[in-house]
Design an enzyme around this catalytic site. Structure first.
Site, short mmCIF file in Angstrom:
data_model
loop_
_atom_site.label_atom_id
_atom_site.label_comp_id
_atom_site.label_asym_id
_atom_site.label_seq_id
_atom_site.Cartn_x
_atom_site.Cartn_y
_atom_site.Cartn_z
N TYR A 119 -6.01 4.57 -1.40
CA TYR A 119 -4.71 5.24 -1.49
C TYR A 119 -4.54 6.40 -0.51
O TYR A 119 -3.42 6.68 -0.09
CB TYR A 119 -4.46 5.72 -2.92
CG TYR A 119 -4.31 4.58 -3.90
CD1 TYR A 119 -3.22 3.73 -3.84
CD2 TYR A 119 -5.27 4.34 -4.87
CE1 TYR A 119 -3.08 2.67 -4.72
CE2 TYR A 119 -5.14 3.29 -5.77
CZ TYR A 119 -4.04 2.46 -5.69
OH TYR A 119 -3.91 1.41 -6.56
N LEU A 166 -3.30 -7.42 1.82
CA LEU A 166 -2.18 -7.59 0.89
C LEU A 166 -1.91 -6.34 0.06
O LEU A 166 -0.75 -6.00 -0.18
CB LEU A 166 -2.43 -8.79 -0.04
CG LEU A 166 -2.44 -10.16 0.62
CD1 LEU A 166 -2.68 -11.25 -0.42
CD2 LEU A 166 -1.13 -10.41 1.36
#
Length: 197
Positions: free
Chosen positions: A172, A140
């Protein structure tokens, strides 16, 4: 961290109106706009398709409609963010340029969230990237970030940054973010505490 890539500004005709700031929107009829094949954007390629997410009971939302701020605050607290005043969350959302959250269909509760603020032309900063601990490790967070980045890029935003705790830098980097690109360092103003006497 900064999203890696070439800094450039697309033509104004490629910028889309913001879903959160309709008073600032500029629209152009599709019959007026024609673009060479090289300028047309390919459909985004996501690690998890919208259809797959929906088949698993996750609904993608790009507006604050239906977002329960108390429930969102609970997700913030569950991941270790300080609990926030919901009136201040509401103000922050009013000043948000793009957001994406995931509602779990069975409970109608937010389970993932991220938002971005910026100048609407060149720069954006992504904030409040959270996934409810009960729903972590199922893609998610990546799904939210991929779509939020795409939404910003479609608007013509070239420079996308975020603040990150060291423990999640690895999340990230595969999304294209780099630390200290070309020696650029982010700086934060910290208010000095007054000494009480």
């Amino acid at each position: 961290m900064f999203l890696g890539g070439t800094i450039s500004t697309p033509p104004a005709s490629l910028r889309l109106r913001s879903t959160l700031n309709p008073q600032n929107a500029v629209t152009q009829s599709s019959s007026q706009a024609t673009f060479p094949a090289a300028m047309q954007r390919k459909p985004p390629s996501y690690s998890i398709s919208d259809e797959d997410l929906e088949s698993r009971g996750f609904l993608l939302r790009r507006t604050t409609e239906g977002l329960n701020l108390d429930q969102l605050n609970s997700v913030f607290a569950a991941v270790g963010f300080p609990r926030r005043d919901t009136a201040k969350i509401e103000v922050a959302l009013q000043h948000t340029d793009a957001l994406l959250w995931v509602e779990y269909e069975k409970t109608r509760r937010p389970v993932a969230f991220a938002r971005a603020t910026g100048d609407g032309v060149f720069n954006a900063i992504i904030w409040d990237v959270v996934v409810d601990p009960s729903f972590q490790s199922c893609g998610l967070g990546k799904a939210v970030m991929e779509r939020l980045i795409e939404d910003l890029q479609v608007k013509g935003i070239c420079n996308i940054a975020l603040y990150s705790e060291p423990r999640v830098l690895g999340f990230y980097r595969p999304l294209g973010f780099v630390s200290d690109p070309d020696g650029i360092k982010g700086m934060v103003f910290i208010r000095k505490q007054r000494n009480k006497k």
